[in-house]
Design an enzyme around this catalytic site. Sequence first.
Site, PDB file in Angstrom:
ATOM      1  N   ARG A 530       8.555  -5.565   2.099  1.00  0.00           N
ATOM      2  CA  ARG A 530       8.027  -4.513   2.931  1.00  0.00           C
ATOM      3  C   ARG A 530       7.567  -3.397   2.011  1.00  0.00           C
ATOM      4  O   ARG A 530       8.275  -3.035   1.074  1.00  0.00           O
ATOM      5  CB  ARG A 530       9.158  -4.012   3.824  1.00  0.00           C
ATOM      6  CG  ARG A 530       8.770  -3.091   4.946  1.00  0.00           C
ATOM      7  CD  ARG A 530      10.016  -2.760   5.740  1.00  0.00           C
ATOM      8  NE  ARG A 530      10.298  -3.740   6.773  1.00  0.00           N
ATOM      9  CZ  ARG A 530       9.965  -3.551   8.057  1.00  0.00           C
ATOM     10  NH1 ARG A 530       9.358  -2.476   8.425  1.00  0.00           N
ATOM     11  NH2 ARG A 530      10.250  -4.468   8.953  1.00  0.00           N
ATOM     12  N   GLY A 531       6.363  -2.915   2.212  1.00  0.00           N
ATOM     13  CA  GLY A 531       5.881  -1.851   1.335  1.00  0.00           C
ATOM     14  C   GLY A 531       4.972  -0.931   2.105  1.00  0.00           C
ATOM     15  O   GLY A 531       4.839  -1.047   3.322  1.00  0.00           O
ATOM     16  N   ASP A 642       0.045   1.740  -7.958  1.00  0.00           N
ATOM     17  CA  ASP A 642       1.414   1.651  -7.465  1.00  0.00           C
ATOM     18  C   ASP A 642       2.184   0.602  -8.262  1.00  0.00           C
ATOM     19  O   ASP A 642       2.765  -0.309  -7.699  1.00  0.00           O
ATOM     20  CB  ASP A 642       1.414   1.332  -5.965  1.00  0.00           C
ATOM     21  CG  ASP A 642       2.761   1.681  -5.308  1.00  0.00           C
ATOM     22  OD1 ASP A 642       3.613   2.289  -5.997  1.00  0.00           O
ATOM     23  OD2 ASP A 642       2.960   1.321  -4.141  1.00  0.00           O
TER      24      ASP A 642
END
Length: 807
Positions: A530-531, A642
Amino acid sequence: MAPSSSLLLPLFLFLFLRSCQLSTSALPSLTKGASLSVENPDDVLVSPSGAFSAGFFPVGDNAYSFAVWFSDPPCSGAACTPVWMANRQFPVNGRRSSVSLLHSGNLVLTDAGDVAAGVWSSETSSPSAAELHLNDTGNLVLADDRGGVLWQSFDSPTDTLLPQQPLTRDTFLISARSRSNYSTGFYKLYFDNDNVLRLLFDGPSISSVYWPYPWAPSAQLGRFLYNSSRIAVLDPLGRFQSSDNYSFSTSDYGVAAVQRRVTLDFDGNLRVYSREPGPTGWAVTWEAISGIPCFIHGVCGNNSLCSYDPAKGRSCSCVPGYVPKVPGDWSAGCVPDFKFSDGCVADEMGFVKLLYIDFYGYDYNSIENTTLENCRRTCLRLCNCRGFQYTGQTSGTFNCYPKIELLNGHNLPSFTGEFFIKVPKNKTFTEDQLVKRTHYSCSPAPEVVLDRTYAKKGKNGALSFMLWFACVTGGIEIVVVFLVWFFLIRNQQDVASAHQSYLLAATGFKRFTYDELKKATRNFSKEIGRGAGGIVYKALLPDDRVAAVKVLSNATTGEADFLAEASTIGRVNHMNLIEMWGYCAEGKHRLLVYEFMEHGSLAQNLSSPELHWKRRFDIAVGTAKGLAYLHEECLEWVLHCDVKPQNILLDSDYQPKVADFGLSKLMDRGKVTNSDFSRIRGTRGYMAPEWVSNLPITSKVDVYSYGIVMLEMATGISPTASVHSLESGGDAKQIRPVPWARDKMKEPGRTGSRVEEMVDPALRGDYDPKKMEMLIKVALKCVEEDKDARPTMSQVVEMLLRHENDG
Ligand SMILES: *[C@@H]1O[C@H](CO)[C@@H](O)[C@H](O)[C@H]1NC(C)=O
Ligand SMILES: *[C@@H]1O[C@H](CO)[C@@H](O)[C@H](O)[C@H]1NC(C)=O
Ligand SMILES: *[C@@H]1O[C@H](CO)[C@@H](O)[C@H](O)[C@H]1NC(C)=O
Ligand SMILES: *[C@@H]1O[C@H](CO)[C@@H](O)[C@H](O)[C@H]1NC(C)=O
Ligand SMILES: *[C@@H]1O[C@H](CO)[C@@H](O)[C@H](O)[C@H]1NC(C)=O
Ligand SMILES: *[C@@H]1O[C@H](CO)[C@@H](O)[C@H](O)[C@H]1NC(C)=O
Ligand SMILES: *[C@@H]1O[C@H](CO)[C@@H](O)[C@H](O)[C@H]1NC(C)=O
């Protein structure tokens, strides 16, 4: 149903033709007096296991080469991957050409039935029996009745070496001319006179060696000059060993059940490709020139600059004051748009300065410890001086290199010197000409169409009847399958998307329907990550591949833009970047389908004992290579923005693959430009200072985040833990990794080694101290406050690997 029938017809034809191709039964060997005809698709020699086939391979419209290709999984025509060709320079006609084993023992290839016009022959003779067969290694062997080898294809490679096929003093690889033109190109892999294995650009008017890097002595690069056995070979497990002591292992080293090939590609890079059994495609598992394709010589001609973009490939542009010699033909280079003889009239000439540009070679001489003024005067006096390089901005000792040719020019952001191009004094340039310049593409010419003529003659009647019969039977088979399929169709949209996925499947990148992915993920039941971008689910695709499906949570891009971006990302192929297999854009749904990584993310593994020192170091190098590939010099095609342990995934061998690159482009297109991001991205703790200080965002933000991740891998200290505790005004003992590590490195070690006090206790003291110190030092360089003080990702790779070779 009118629109659907127009879509179905080509599909039907495709399946029909395909069934014809697949219903061939091939030959085990060719004996004296027998021949293979270009017109009979059954005339194919197949190796015992079926891994390789030999026969006529289409290289253009009605043009064929006698070739060996990979045939497991089955493929047809130009979709197959050839590994060897007899007549790459002279393709033969699609009618009446054949290859025959004569009674003399000579294997000959004839064009359009014209025996006198032998295009190629093995130049062998054998009084006794002889037989041509294809070995499971991919070697096409002509053997006599006692098993003696008269001739073998392994002795005359074209652009590819197979495992166990040695490259020797007598053999070499020559690249193809372009992606679709298999005739000989300009790049060569060979053993040089000093016993060193090299890559050479051998162009029409100039030639130069570009690998190993020509500006360092071979011995310094670990090459051994005194073993004259001159032999290099890739073993079946993926290790390449050359007699000059050069060796490497592919990233999938150790796995035997993989097809591999070493190919000198038309772009001048030497690569190892691997393919796992099943319907997967070829993946690059090693390459000679990694991340910096413009280092390869001869990309652009004279007086021009090479730049690279993974989506569009390499492109060339003229230096200021020059224009393309032959518009559209990059290899012709650029010519001055002023009269260069004017160059001798010194007081009419001046210079324009270029930064971050390097040209290789063609120095008239080198003048050490001199002034800029001196250097200018030298170049002005010298009629054929086209410009000069002036270096020393970092060392303080200024050197001058006047150039008589401007060749192999490319952007090199790490290059701190300046380059001056000689142009007429009264010539003015706009900012645009100096910075953007007009680009013209050097992508290869469009598909090859060979226009061959041939004499018509009656065909073999029985043969064509059998072929016709086979096709009709195959056709009936298909009609039945097709009808069943047709009645299962529920609506028009399915037909349209089936058609589309068929089209995309041809490029190895597929568009999925939402229903397909819903089924594959069992209604999105198994969440694996999950990001910020969305949630990732495990999926089993219809073709049995295990995949990771990412559901983007706030993708606002339109379908066409999304497709454009997704397919750009889908084309990025590097062993250290996660591979995208497909996508879904339906209504408001935007999903991406990736390969599944067995060991999850680096974040999940950081405290695991499985992550021993060697694996950590490999992860550091691999991640750097992946990011370097993304950044590609100063183009900054994709900034990751990121980089963090959650986005570095580990495969079954703990090799790292960077995930989630390019997502920023998919998420909110339009708000993003190359140097100005309107919104802060990234994850606290890993974010570069530029994000909060309004400085331009460049690839150096990824370098910073990479540095933090490397510190975390080395020391076990997570930057996020400390950030949180600082914010909540909590435990003052929490360590901020960067200042802490910097201070530690400055302290003199108590027991001689300060590194010892820094390393992650999870390693239990089991690591290489020299390499560890190197890794920490490199990481600290990456996290410099000043972005210009940080190295580029390709410099990081070099620094880490340089140490690899020392150690
Ligand atoms: C054929 O392949 C086998 C292994 O598959 C190998 O042992 C043999 O030497 C090969 N023969 C030739 C002539 O290459
Ligand atoms: C030369 O190279 C061959 C093949 O790699 C190797 O077997 C041999 O031991 C080498 N000889 C020396 C003297 O290093
Ligand atoms: C070849 O390389 C290995 C390590 O890669 C080294 O130990 C060996 O000394 C080298 N041999 C020569 C002859 O340079
Ligand atoms: C480079 O360009 C110049 C013209 O500017 C030409 O005279 C020269 O022959 C070219 N050299 C090569 C190697 O193409
Ligand atoms: C460079 O030249 C200056 C004066 O010409 C001299 O003082 C200096 O020592 C030189 N430096 C080196 C490294 O040779
Ligand atoms: C620059 O100078 C040259 C030679 O004096 C002259 O032929 C040319 O027209 C001038 N160009 C411009 C733009 O002034
Ligand atoms: C392939 O390249 C060669 C060498 O440049 C050229 O002579 C030949 O015409 C090309 N073939 C086609 C079909 O373009």
